[in-house]
Design an enzyme around this catalytic site. Structure first.
Site, PDB file in Angstrom:
ATOM      1  N   TYR A   1       0.574  -1.094  -0.144  1.00 20.15           N
ATOM      2  CA  TYR A   1      -0.118  -0.033   0.032  1.00 20.15           C
ATOM      3  C   TYR A   1       0.735   1.262  -0.064  1.00 20.15           C
ATOM      4  O   TYR A   1       0.275   2.372   0.198  1.00 20.15           O
ATOM      5  CB  TYR A   1      -0.999   0.188   1.098  1.00 20.15           C
ATOM      6  CG  TYR A   1      -2.361  -0.419   0.842  1.00 20.15           C
ATOM      7  CD1 TYR A   1      -3.053   0.575   0.189  1.00 20.15           C
ATOM      8  CD2 TYR A   1      -2.727  -1.686   1.370  1.00 20.15           C
ATOM      9  CE1 TYR A   1      -4.470   0.142  -0.331  1.00 20.15           C
ATOM     10  CE2 TYR A   1      -4.168  -2.054   0.910  1.00 20.15           C
ATOM     11  CZ  TYR A   1      -4.746  -1.142   0.210  1.00 20.15           C
ATOM     12  OH  TYR A   1      -6.247  -1.415  -0.126  1.00 20.15           O
TER      13      TYR A   1
ATOM     14  N   HIS B   1       2.322   6.418  -3.095  1.00 27.20           N
ATOM     15  CA  HIS B   1       2.574   7.764  -2.941  1.00 27.20           C
ATOM     16  C   HIS B   1       2.338   8.236  -4.352  1.00 27.20           C
ATOM     17  O   HIS B   1       2.089   9.485  -4.592  1.00 27.20           O
ATOM     18  CB  HIS B   1       3.724   8.334  -2.298  1.00 27.20           C
ATOM     19  CG  HIS B   1       3.555   7.906  -0.909  1.00 27.20           C
ATOM     20  ND1 HIS B   1       4.326   6.788  -0.038  1.00 27.20           N
ATOM     21  CD2 HIS B   1       2.835   8.604   0.391  1.00 27.20           C
ATOM     22  CE1 HIS B   1       4.094   7.013   0.997  1.00 27.20           C
ATOM     23  NE2 HIS B   1       3.110   7.873   1.357  1.00 27.20           N
TER      24      HIS B   1
END
Length: 602
Positions: free
Chosen positions: A376, A379
């Site tokens: 995850y 960015h």
């Protein structure tokens, strides 16, 4: 302990092995939809068998305290995540350890000098820096805001110790203003005995592991008390409908990762909570503040989980097979229409979806995993520049950089500019692709609210090494995927392959997980990698399967009939339009609120 092999019929085991072989030979995303769905079901079974590993049974001291059971635990979530599993009340609570998706003997935290080889900073500068924004044109920038909103609910390693920071040497031409670069170490696991030897190394999650909307309600009793108004079950909001964030050192706005997108989502779902309270109060006028709050939280958290499952995820991995598969996670293969007509027609999660099915931990206590955290790290979804436009006529109001909307500055923006205009501006803009050379430049020179500077791209690489997540090729092997044979096999871009070969000194086995995921070709419609998707196949359903409030307690007796109807009848679009009706003209043509909206005209 490692995950035991789950019992299963010979036919199921054969089906799963065939599915894995077809995937390795052809790729699930290249198959017709029915066959692709069957392969994904088989892959999920294989991942459940081999890629759930428990760290909670290892030696521990001073575990987070669990209070005595209360009658209300049966029908409401606790502030810290205790008593979701009534038989194991500490499972998934705030302070519990992260689990793993790879075998524990493969979770080797890297040490010096390997930890810094190749240099995370050199990798950041050479192949991650965004020189030209690469947009994900099939979705809007709300997907980036939503992801940070979810992460704030799911996991945090907490603040690292100030002493003993990692030191990253810098090249002579590196413009970093304060050489050398230092990065705080990850907070040690407070439950691990001092001097404990052997593997695995463990870390603890400061957040509740459950999908319980703790980013709206808080992760402990004090945070929840500050969030509540004390009347009609509602949360505190200002007369302008904004969250009254506290000021000072303890303010959430001063915590790393806080920005305008997160503030927008927290505000939207605080308003949604209060709308749910109004509905419940009309239906159950005798309920007190606690009754209304507890049920409204359940409903709001489930609605958030549903939106993520059937809207956000299909938007960012917009392949026909994954769109169908994610909806099936919630509604089952028989679909939403049949569910609405007849309800569940089977206990099977495949036929009738996970909500309302039996609770299943698949042999391993539930926990968010370090590998889930690693994949995850997305960015690149975040743009560097933001044009705020008026929802009424698309008029440019203000141009902002990420620096202008991060930290406490985000609160000032929400007080200065209309939330409707901010949402419209995100809904009509694009996020970035999760790929090489697309990391937000601002985040490579980020100054935290406490004054510390960081290159978040370098930190992301360092963290994954520090936390013992395998590097790219080994990670793929452990998930049953074919590793990259060489750098030309890793990426279709020959210039990127050459640069990666130089950075990693020709050693394909040393390529970092994040770099490999950014470099690999993506399935059609995907904003991120197929490697990351393998963890999602496993964990997206597990977060629902293990949670009592999405399985055995997902009933009218717990949620109320009005509550279940609220979840069934609402989407991200209806939530947005309930609280911001002036967005209707921009959103009327979209079938998914995370797809690009129509630009307004005067």
């Amino acid at each position: 302990m490692s995950a035991p092999r789950r019992p299963g019929s010979s036919l199921r085991l054969l089906f799963d092995r065939v599915a894995e072989r077809i995937d390795r030979a052809v790729g699930w995303h290249r198959l017709p939809l029915p066959l692709g769905l069957a392969v994904l079901i088989g892959l999920r079974d294989r991942l459940r068998d081999r890629n759930l590993h428990d760290t909670s049974g290892r030696p521990a001291i001073d575990p987070p305290p669990v209070g005595p059971p209360q009658a209300w635990h049966a029908t409401a979530r606790t502030p810290d995540g205790t008593y979701n599993d009534l038989a194991r009340p500490a499972m998934g609570m705030a302070g519990a350890r992260f689990g793993r998706n790879v075998p524990l003997d493969h979770t080797h935290p890297e040490t010096l000098p390997e930890l810094l080889e190749p240099s995370p900073r050199e990798i950041s500068r050479a192949v991650l820096t965004r020189r030209e924004f690469q947009p994900a044109t099939s979705v809007n920038a709300l997907v980036a805001a939503w992801l940070q909103f979810m992460i704030r609910d799911w996991f945090s390693h907490g603040e690292g110790p100030r002493d003993g920071a990692w030191t990253i040497p810098l090249a002579d031409d590196d413009p970093w203003p304060e050489p050398p670069m230092t990065v705080l170490r990850t907070r040690p696991d407070p439950t691990r005995p001092p001097g404990a030897l052997g593997r695995p190394a463990t870390w603890a999650n400061t957040q509740s592991h459950w999908w319980d909307a703790s980013q709206v309600y808080g992760t402990n009793a004090e945070e929840q008390r500050l969030a509540r108004s004390g009347h009609d079950g509602k949360l505190r909001l200002t007369p302008d409908g904004l969250i009254p964030y506290p000021t000072g050192e303890g303010s959430p706005a001063r915590m790393p990762g806080f920005w305008l997108g997160l503030a927008m989502m927290q505000t939207l779902f605080a308003r949604e909570h209060n709308a749910i309270c109004d509905r419940l109060r009309a239906e159950y006028p005798s309920w007190d503040d606690d009754d209304l709050f507890g049920r409204a939280r359940l409903i709001n958290a489930a609605l958030i989980a549903k939106i993520h499952t059937v809207e956000w995820t299909p938007a960012v991995i917009s392949h026909p097979t994954t769109r169908y598969a994610m909806r099936a996670n919630w509604w089952g293969l028989t679909g939403e229409r049949l569910y609405r007509l007849f309800g569940r027609i089977s206990d099977s999660e495949i036929i009738s979806g996970i909500p309302g099915s039996p609770t299943r931990h698949h042999g391993v206590p539930f926990a968010i995993t370090e590998e889930f955290v690693a994949v995850y790290r997305m960015h690149p979804l975040v743009p560097d520049h933001y044009a705020v436009r008026a929802a009424a006529d698309d008029r440019l109001i203000e141009e902002l950089t990420f620096r202008d909307i991060a930290g406490p500055a985000a609160i000032q923006i929400t007080e200065k500019l209309a939330m409707t205009d901010l949402l419209y501006s995100f809904g009509t803009a694009h996020p970035g692709l999760v790929t090489l050379r697309n990391f937000p430049r601002f985040l490579q020179e980020f100054e935290r609210p406490d004054g510390r500077r960081m290159d978040l791209a370098a930190v992301d690489i360092l963290r994954t090494r520090e936390l013992g997540v395998p590097r790219y090729n080994e990670f793929r092997r452990l998930l049953g995927l074919r590793p990259a044979g060489d750098f030309d096999d890793l990426t279709e871009d020959r210039a990127d392959a050459a640069e990666l070969r130089r950075l990693y000194r020709g050693d394909i086995e040393s390529v970092d997980l994040m770099v490999g995921m950014y470099a690999e070709p993506r399935p059609a419609g995907f904003a991120f990698s197929d490697t990351a998707f393998r963890i999602f196949i496993l964990m997206a359903s597990r977060r629902l399967n293990s949670d009592r409030f999405f399985t055995t307690a997902y009933t009218p007796q717990v949620y109320t009939r009005a509550g279940l109807d609220w979840i069934n009848d609402n989407t991200m679009a209806t939530v947005l339009l309930r609280h911001h009706p002036h967005l209707r003209s921009s959103m009327h043509a979209v079938t998914n609120a995370f797809e690009p909206w129509r630009r307004s005209t005067s």
